[in-house]
Design a protein around this motif. Structure first.
Motif, mmCIF file in Angstrom:
data_model
loop_
_atom_site.group_PDB
_atom_site.id
_atom_site.type_symbol
_atom_site.label_atom_id
_atom_site.label_comp_id
_atom_site.label_asym_id
_atom_site.label_seq_id
_atom_site.Cartn_x
_atom_site.Cartn_y
_atom_site.Cartn_z
ATOM 1 N N LYS A 1 4.300 -3.658 -10.512
ATOM 2 C CA LYS A 1 4.921 -2.450 -11.051
ATOM 3 C C LYS A 1 4.926 -2.565 -12.576
ATOM 4 N N ILE A 2 4.315 -1.579 -13.217
ATOM 5 C CA ILE A 2 4.179 -1.604 -14.672
ATOM 6 C C ILE A 2 5.073 -0.511 -15.234
ATOM 7 N N VAL A 3 6.145 -0.906 -15.878
ATOM 8 C CA VAL A 3 7.131 0.054 -16.380
ATOM 9 C C VAL A 3 7.101 0.038 -17.906
ATOM 10 N N PHE A 4 6.948 1.232 -18.483
ATOM 11 C CA PHE A 4 6.926 1.377 -19.942
ATOM 12 C C PHE A 4 8.242 1.994 -20.390
ATOM 13 N N HIS B 1 0.822 -1.213 0.000
ATOM 14 C CA HIS B 1 0.000 0.000 0.000
ATOM 15 C C HIS B 1 0.856 1.263 0.000
ATOM 16 N N PHE B 2 1.930 1.281 0.777
ATOM 17 C CA PHE B 2 2.778 2.468 0.777
ATOM 18 C C PHE B 2 3.630 2.556 -0.489
ATOM 19 N N SER B 3 3.872 1.415 -1.128
ATOM 20 C CA SER B 3 4.520 1.445 -2.448
ATOM 21 C C SER B 3 3.617 2.138 -3.460
ATOM 22 N N LEU B 4 2.305 1.894 -3.350
ATOM 23 C CA LEU B 4 1.350 2.529 -4.252
ATOM 24 C C LEU B 4 1.252 4.028 -4.001
ATOM 25 N N ALA B 5 1.616 4.465 -2.800
ATOM 26 C CA ALA B 5 1.663 5.896 -2.483
ATOM 27 C C ALA B 5 2.999 6.507 -2.888
ATOM 28 N N TYR B 6 3.885 5.700 -3.461
ATOM 29 C CA TYR B 6 5.221 6.128 -3.891
ATOM 30 C C TYR B 6 6.014 6.728 -2.725
ATOM 31 N N PRO C 1 -3.516 5.003 -20.023
ATOM 32 C CA PRO C 1 -2.929 6.343 -19.907
ATOM 33 C C PRO C 1 -1.450 6.357 -20.288
ATOM 34 N N ASP C 2 -1.016 7.487 -20.773
ATOM 35 C CA ASP C 2 0.394 7.665 -21.101
ATOM 36 C C ASP C 2 1.179 7.765 -19.794
ATOM 37 N N ALA C 3 2.108 6.860 -19.571
ATOM 38 C CA ALA C 3 2.831 6.835 -18.295
ATOM 39 C C ALA C 3 4.180 6.158 -18.472
ATOM 40 N N ASP C 4 5.141 6.582 -17.646
ATOM 41 C CA ASP C 4 6.423 5.881 -17.586
ATOM 42 C C ASP C 4 6.312 4.676 -16.655
ATOM 43 N N GLU C 5 5.502 4.860 -15.599
ATOM 44 C CA GLU C 5 5.342 3.784 -14.619
ATOM 45 C C GLU C 5 3.965 3.873 -13.963
ATOM 46 N N LEU C 6 3.365 2.724 -13.748
ATOM 47 C CA LEU C 6 2.136 2.591 -12.977
ATOM 48 C C LEU C 6 2.368 1.520 -11.909
ATOM 49 N N ARG C 7 1.588 1.599 -10.845
ATOM 50 C CA ARG C 7 1.639 0.554 -9.824
ATOM 51 C C ARG C 7 0.211 0.101 -9.539
ATOM 52 N N ALA C 8 0.019 -1.207 -9.471
ATOM 53 C CA ALA C 8 -1.327 -1.760 -9.323
ATOM 54 C C ALA C 8 -1.474 -2.490 -7.996
ATOM 55 N N HIS C 9 -2.598 -2.234 -7.324
ATOM 56 C CA HIS C 9 -2.903 -2.858 -6.041
ATOM 57 C C HIS C 9 -3.379 -4.279 -6.284
ATOM 58 N N VAL D 1 -5.008 1.508 -9.292
ATOM 59 C CA VAL D 1 -3.737 1.726 -9.993
ATOM 60 C C VAL D 1 -3.304 3.164 -9.735
ATOM 61 N N THR D 2 -2.029 3.344 -9.395
ATOM 62 C CA THR D 2 -1.541 4.688 -9.095
ATOM 63 C C THR D 2 -0.441 5.101 -10.066
ATOM 64 N N GLN D 3 -0.370 6.419 -10.244
ATOM 65 C CA GLN D 3 0.630 7.013 -11.133
ATOM 66 C C GLN D 3 1.132 8.292 -10.485
ATOM 67 N N LYS D 4 2.419 8.528 -10.540
ATOM 68 C CA LYS D 4 2.974 9.756 -9.976
ATOM 69 C C LYS D 4 3.215 10.754 -11.102
ATOM 70 N N VAL D 5 2.555 11.905 -10.991
ATOM 71 C CA VAL D 5 2.644 12.941 -12.018
ATOM 72 C C VAL D 5 2.972 14.268 -11.342
ATOM 73 N N ASP D 6 4.124 14.835 -11.693
ATOM 74 C CA ASP D 6 4.540 16.126 -11.130
ATOM 75 C C ASP D 6 4.471 16.136 -9.605
ATOM 76 N N GLY D 7 4.951 15.044 -9.002
ATOM 77 C CA GLY D 7 5.011 14.964 -7.546
ATOM 78 C C GLY D 7 3.718 14.563 -6.876
ATOM 79 N N ARG D 8 2.624 14.450 -7.629
ATOM 80 C CA ARG D 8 1.328 14.045 -7.079
ATOM 81 C C ARG D 8 1.005 12.614 -7.480
ATOM 82 N N VAL D 9 0.348 11.900 -6.578
ATOM 83 C CA VAL D 9 -0.072 10.536 -6.887
ATOM 84 C C VAL D 9 -1.525 10.561 -7.346
ATOM 85 N N ILE D 10 -1.755 10.075 -8.559
ATOM 86 C CA ILE D 10 -3.100 9.964 -9.131
ATOM 87 C C ILE D 10 -3.560 8.513 -8.955
#
Length: 397
Positions: free
Chosen positions: A271-274, A239-244, A320-328, A298-307
């Motif tokens: 961890k989904i890495v593109f 869970h804290f990994s998903l919060a980056y 979504p266009d992403a470098d990395e996503l993380r899935a619960h 699924v979480t994504q970090k964008v400009d310091g914020r977690v979506i």
């Protein structure tokens, strides 16, 4: 089992079906002796027990609780932690956001949790603390306005304060120290360390201190100390990994705020890495984890914020266009990668490294509850998988 004379290590029995006490009892008798024989032959083996509300009610009937205790002692086992997050059935039917129901705004959740603590106080051996992990108050999307969220935080804090008072009485009467371990997770009302600190300082400590001062006649400082003693955090690595959040950052932050970690739940996210490779292969790999029982935010970090995307199907549809996503999705902790995907196993290893110099908690519980819904390529004998996870973590520790 006890590791390095410091940690009680086990796995969470929410892996096994347990809709009622009979089903739970059969699962415990079927799996625990076989697993203990592999990982803790000849020495005491700790159990991370999960009881649904119905199973807990039925355990109270007759001499069932005493029989469970006797069976544990006969088999060199002991309960030191419980999972009080899922209230109802947790297998073979749609769970999704209902894992939070009833939430901490209800008396049902309070009654269930206090009953679990009474049972844990009976089962936990003297000289060992006991803990129960629980929902982070409620599911965020059930409360549509700021005022509704505010009310949920306030009511949740008041109910948790009632638990703190209950645990004070248990310790006074039995000498056993038990604690409630709040478990932040994506789309819970508490998702990250900042939200945990805000809840403690704005709601839990004020509400809890007021109650304990009134009922126990203690001063404000003592009341605050008691709340922090009995209400702690369950640090779920996934869970804290998903919060980056890096483990050292989060655990140091809690320590500095005086918030204790009652339990470390060892789990691993996807961890989904593109990169510049075959992105369609990555999406195809991820689609294998799309199942209908549990929520897989699924979480994504964008400009310091977690979506946060509220479930995996939404991400698979939007791509979504992403470098990395993380899935619960709790994947086996011994798994570093699968197909075109990675895991957050590196975060577990960082936690283990941090523990070498900082005993954050006495309780370590492996919680991979998704064996039934894993892709076919990851499904093997359940007992063997549980043993492999325990041995992997035991060796790291």
């Amino acid at each position: 089992m006890i590791i390095n004379n410091k940690y009680h290590l086990s796995y969470c029995t929410n892996i096994h079906p347990g809709e009622n006490w009979q089903q739970t009892w059969e699962s415990l008798k079927k799996y625990l002796p076989r697993i203990k024989a592999e990982v803790a032959a000849g020495v005491p083996f700790g159990v991370g027990l999960r009881l649904s509300n119905i199973a807990s009610e039925e355990l109270q009937e007759g001499d069932r609780l005493q029989k469970l205790n006797d069976w544990l002692e006969e088999n060199q086992m002991y309960v030191f932690t419980m999972n009080g997050f899922p209230y109802g059935n947790f297998h073979n039917e749609r769970v999704k956001d209902q894992v939070h129901a009833p939430d901490w705004t209800t008396t049902d959740r309070l009654t269930y949790t206090k009953r679990l603590f009474d049972q844990l106080a009976f089962l936990v051996p003297r000289g060992i603390s006991g803990g129960i992990s629980t929902s982070p108050i409620s599911y965020k999307h059930w409360h549509k306005t700021e005022s509704a969220l505010e009310e949920a935080f306030l009511t949740g804090a008041k109910n948790m304060a009632q638990v703190a008072l209950h645990l004070y009485e248990i310790e006074k009467n039995t000498g056993k120290h038990l604690h409630l371990d709040i478990e932040p997770e994506p789309d819970g009302m508490l998702e990250n360390s900042d939200e945990v600190l805000h809840f403690f300082e704005t709601y839990l400590l004020p509400q809890g201190s007021t109650l304990l001062m009134e009922v126990l006649g203690v001063d404000a400082a003592t009341a605050r100390e008691l709340i922090l003693k009995y209400i702690t955090v369950c640090y779920d690595v996934c869970h804290f990994s998903l919060a980056y959040e890096e483990p050292e950052y989060t655990l140091t932050k809690f320590r500095d705020a005086g918030i204790k970690v009652g339990k470390i739940q060892v789990s691993s996210a996807l961890k989904i890495v593109f990169d510049e490779g075959d992105t369609e292969k990555v999406w195809d790999s991820l689609a294998q984890f799309n199942e209908g029982v549990y929520l897989h935010q699924v979480t994504q970090k964008v400009d310091g914020r977690v979506i946060t995307y509220n479930d995996l199907p939404k991400v698979l549809a939007e791509k979504p266009d992403a470098d990395e996503l993380r899935a619960h999705f709790h994947v086996p902790i011994f798994l570093e990668k699968y197909d075109a995907l990675l895991s957050t196993q590196d975060q577990i290893i960082k936690v283990v490294e941090y523990l070498k110099n900082n005993q954050v908690s006495e309780h370590i519980e492996i919680e991979t509850y998704t064996w039934d819904v894993l892709p076919a390529g990851l499904k093997t004998n359940l007992t063997d998988c549980i043993v492999r996870e325990i041995q992997w973590l035991k060796n790291k520790l």
